[in-house]
Design a protein around this motif. Structure first.
Motif, PDB file in Angstrom:
ATOM      1  N   TRP A 252      34.417  45.167  41.339  1.00  0.00           N
ATOM      2  CA  TRP A 252      33.308  44.372  41.873  1.00  0.00           C
ATOM      3  C   TRP A 252      33.585  42.882  41.679  1.00  0.00           C
ATOM      4  O   TRP A 252      33.372  42.069  42.587  1.00  0.00           O
ATOM      5  CB  TRP A 252      32.000  44.736  41.168  1.00  0.00           C
ATOM      6  N   ILE A 253      34.051  42.514  40.496  1.00  0.00           N
ATOM      7  CA  ILE A 253      34.358  41.113  40.199  1.00  0.00           C
ATOM      8  C   ILE A 253      35.474  40.613  41.116  1.00  0.00           C
ATOM      9  O   ILE A 253      35.395  39.511  41.690  1.00  0.00           O
ATOM     10  CB  ILE A 253      34.762  40.950  38.715  1.00  0.00           C
ATOM     11  N   LEU A 254      36.532  41.432  41.269  1.00  0.00           N
ATOM     12  CA  LEU A 254      37.647  41.069  42.144  1.00  0.00           C
ATOM     13  C   LEU A 254      37.176  40.914  43.578  1.00  0.00           C
ATOM     14  O   LEU A 254      37.534  39.947  44.265  1.00  0.00           O
ATOM     15  CB  LEU A 254      38.739  42.129  42.057  1.00  0.00           C
ATOM     16  N   PHE A 255      36.344  41.845  44.029  1.00  0.00           N
ATOM     17  CA  PHE A 255      35.854  41.811  45.408  1.00  0.00           C
ATOM     18  C   PHE A 255      35.050  40.548  45.679  1.00  0.00           C
ATOM     19  O   PHE A 255      35.279  39.852  46.675  1.00  0.00           O
ATOM     20  CB  PHE A 255      35.000  43.053  45.680  1.00  0.00           C
ATOM     21  N   PHE A 256      34.102  40.232  44.803  1.00  0.00           N
ATOM     22  CA  PHE A 256      33.269  39.043  45.029  1.00  0.00           C
ATOM     23  C   PHE A 256      34.066  37.750  44.859  1.00  0.00           C
ATOM     24  O   PHE A 256      33.754  36.742  45.504  1.00  0.00           O
ATOM     25  CB  PHE A 256      32.058  39.069  44.097  1.00  0.00           C
ATOM     26  N   ALA A 257      35.103  37.780  44.018  1.00  0.00           N
ATOM     27  CA  ALA A 257      35.974  36.609  43.882  1.00  0.00           C
ATOM     28  C   ALA A 257      36.737  36.367  45.184  1.00  0.00           C
ATOM     29  O   ALA A 257      36.806  35.233  45.684  1.00  0.00           O
ATOM     30  CB  ALA A 257      36.946  36.814  42.721  1.00  0.00           C
ATOM     31  N   ILE A 258      37.311  37.442  45.742  1.00  0.00           N
ATOM     32  CA  ILE A 258      38.023  37.339  47.023  1.00  0.00           C
ATOM     33  C   ILE A 258      37.060  36.895  48.121  1.00  0.00           C
ATOM     34  O   ILE A 258      37.385  36.030  48.941  1.00  0.00           O
ATOM     35  CB  ILE A 258      38.663  38.699  47.390  1.00  0.00           C
TER      36      ILE A 258
END
Length: 324
Positions: A13-19
């Motif tokens: 989730w963190i990676l997705f929202f960062a991207i």
């Protein structure tokens, strides 16, 4: 070997929202604007017109980014989740192409020039992402708590297919009858004279909506209607909110660039509508019979790609009509 799903999901989730945050900032030119402010440039900022070459580059970038994220899902959550993501992405992407005909109708009817279209689409896509995340969470929750909703969603897809069969092709949007315009008029008067890139203008001290805001309102309401079809379709593939949200968002993010890439060729997709009808009928049937017979996700992926490939090849092979 997949990492424990409970831990990796938070990281994903963190990676997705960062991207998501970084790519949106780049796509909307926010980084470029920040550099201008830091340099304190005095030159007036001109409207950016996306060329076909740039649109192709961005389209390939969004597709590649989705592919990379599918690889991350494969290593983090396993092959089955990766297939679900790819199937959901392909399904949402194909259904979203139908949105482009609405974009074209809106911009043509309101006389919004090419150089201002990206402003409307940028805001439209951002709000569409927020709206779809909320709708996906609601839809997943309904399926989780009320099992019979699967038949409602399946029936909704069948109803949409029948409606598309009976629907006549629209050549323009009737602004006076359009529900989005009528709702907008309840909040402010509408001025259909184009005034630069402004969404609202002040006339005699009263704020008026310009064609850009009218176009945005129509696109938003239309996307809400499309979401009622596309979200149940992806929920038929998987009920994992993470997979449904990420596949939806990645498909929507590349929609603006794809519009500027193939906007002039939309009339060549003669068999898009029949293809989407078959696609929705298949997904609706998959939901309705899921209690009695489970269609594997990999089979769904193959069927989706076969339908899309058939639509594209058949449309390209069809000879265009001679224009007078």
């Amino acid at each position: 070997m997949p990492i424990e799903s409970g831990v990796i999901t938070l990281e994903l989730w963190i990676l997705f929202f960062a991207i998501l945050g970084i790519t949106i900032a780049i796509d909307l030119g926010l980084i470029h604007k920040l550099k201008r402010k830091l340099r304190k440039s005095s030159q007036p900022e001109t409207e950016h017109i996306m060329s076909s070459k740039e649109a192709l580059g961005w389209t390939l970038t969004w597709i590649s980014l989705a592919g990379v994220f599918a690889g991350v899902i494969y290593f983090a959550l396993g092959n089955e989740k990766m297939i679900e993501f790819v199937t959901g992405y392909a399904l949402e992407k194909s259904l979203s192409v139908d949105n482009m005909f609405v974009f074209l109708l809106v911009f043509t009817t309101l006389g919004i020039p090419h150089k201002y279209q990206h402003r409307v689409l940028s805001l439209g896509i951002l709000s569409a992402i927020a709206m779809r995340i909320a709708l996906i969470l609601v839809g997943a929750s309904l399926l989780e708590n009320f099992h019979w909703m699967i038949y409602v969603f399946g029936g909704l897809l069948w109803f949409t297919s029948i409606r598309m069969i009976m629907q006549k092709e629209e050549k323009k949007i009737e602004l006076e009858k359009n529900i989005a315009v009528r709702i907008l008029k309840k909040f402010m008067p509408v001025n259909l004279s184009l005034v630069g890139n402004s969404f609202v203008i002040r006339i005699n001290g009263v704020l008026h909506a310009t064609p850009l805001l009218v176009g945005l309102a129509i696109i938003e309401l239309t996307d809400l209607v499309f979401a009622m079809d596309s979200i149940p379709a992806v929920l038929a593939i998987t009920r994992d909110p993470f997979i449904v949200i990420t596949s939806n968002v990645f498909a929507i993010l590349g929609l603006r660039a794809l519009y500027f890439l193939i906007g002039g060729m939309l009339e060549r997709f003669h068999y898009l509508k029949p293809g989407l009808i078959v696609l929705l009928l298949f997904i609706g049937t998959k939901m309705i019979i899921s209690e009695f017979y489970h269609i594997p996700t990999i089979t769904s992926l193959v069927i989706v790609f076969v339908i899309l490939a058939t639509v594209i090849v058949a449309s390209l092979l069809k000879k265009p009509k001679n224009k007078e």
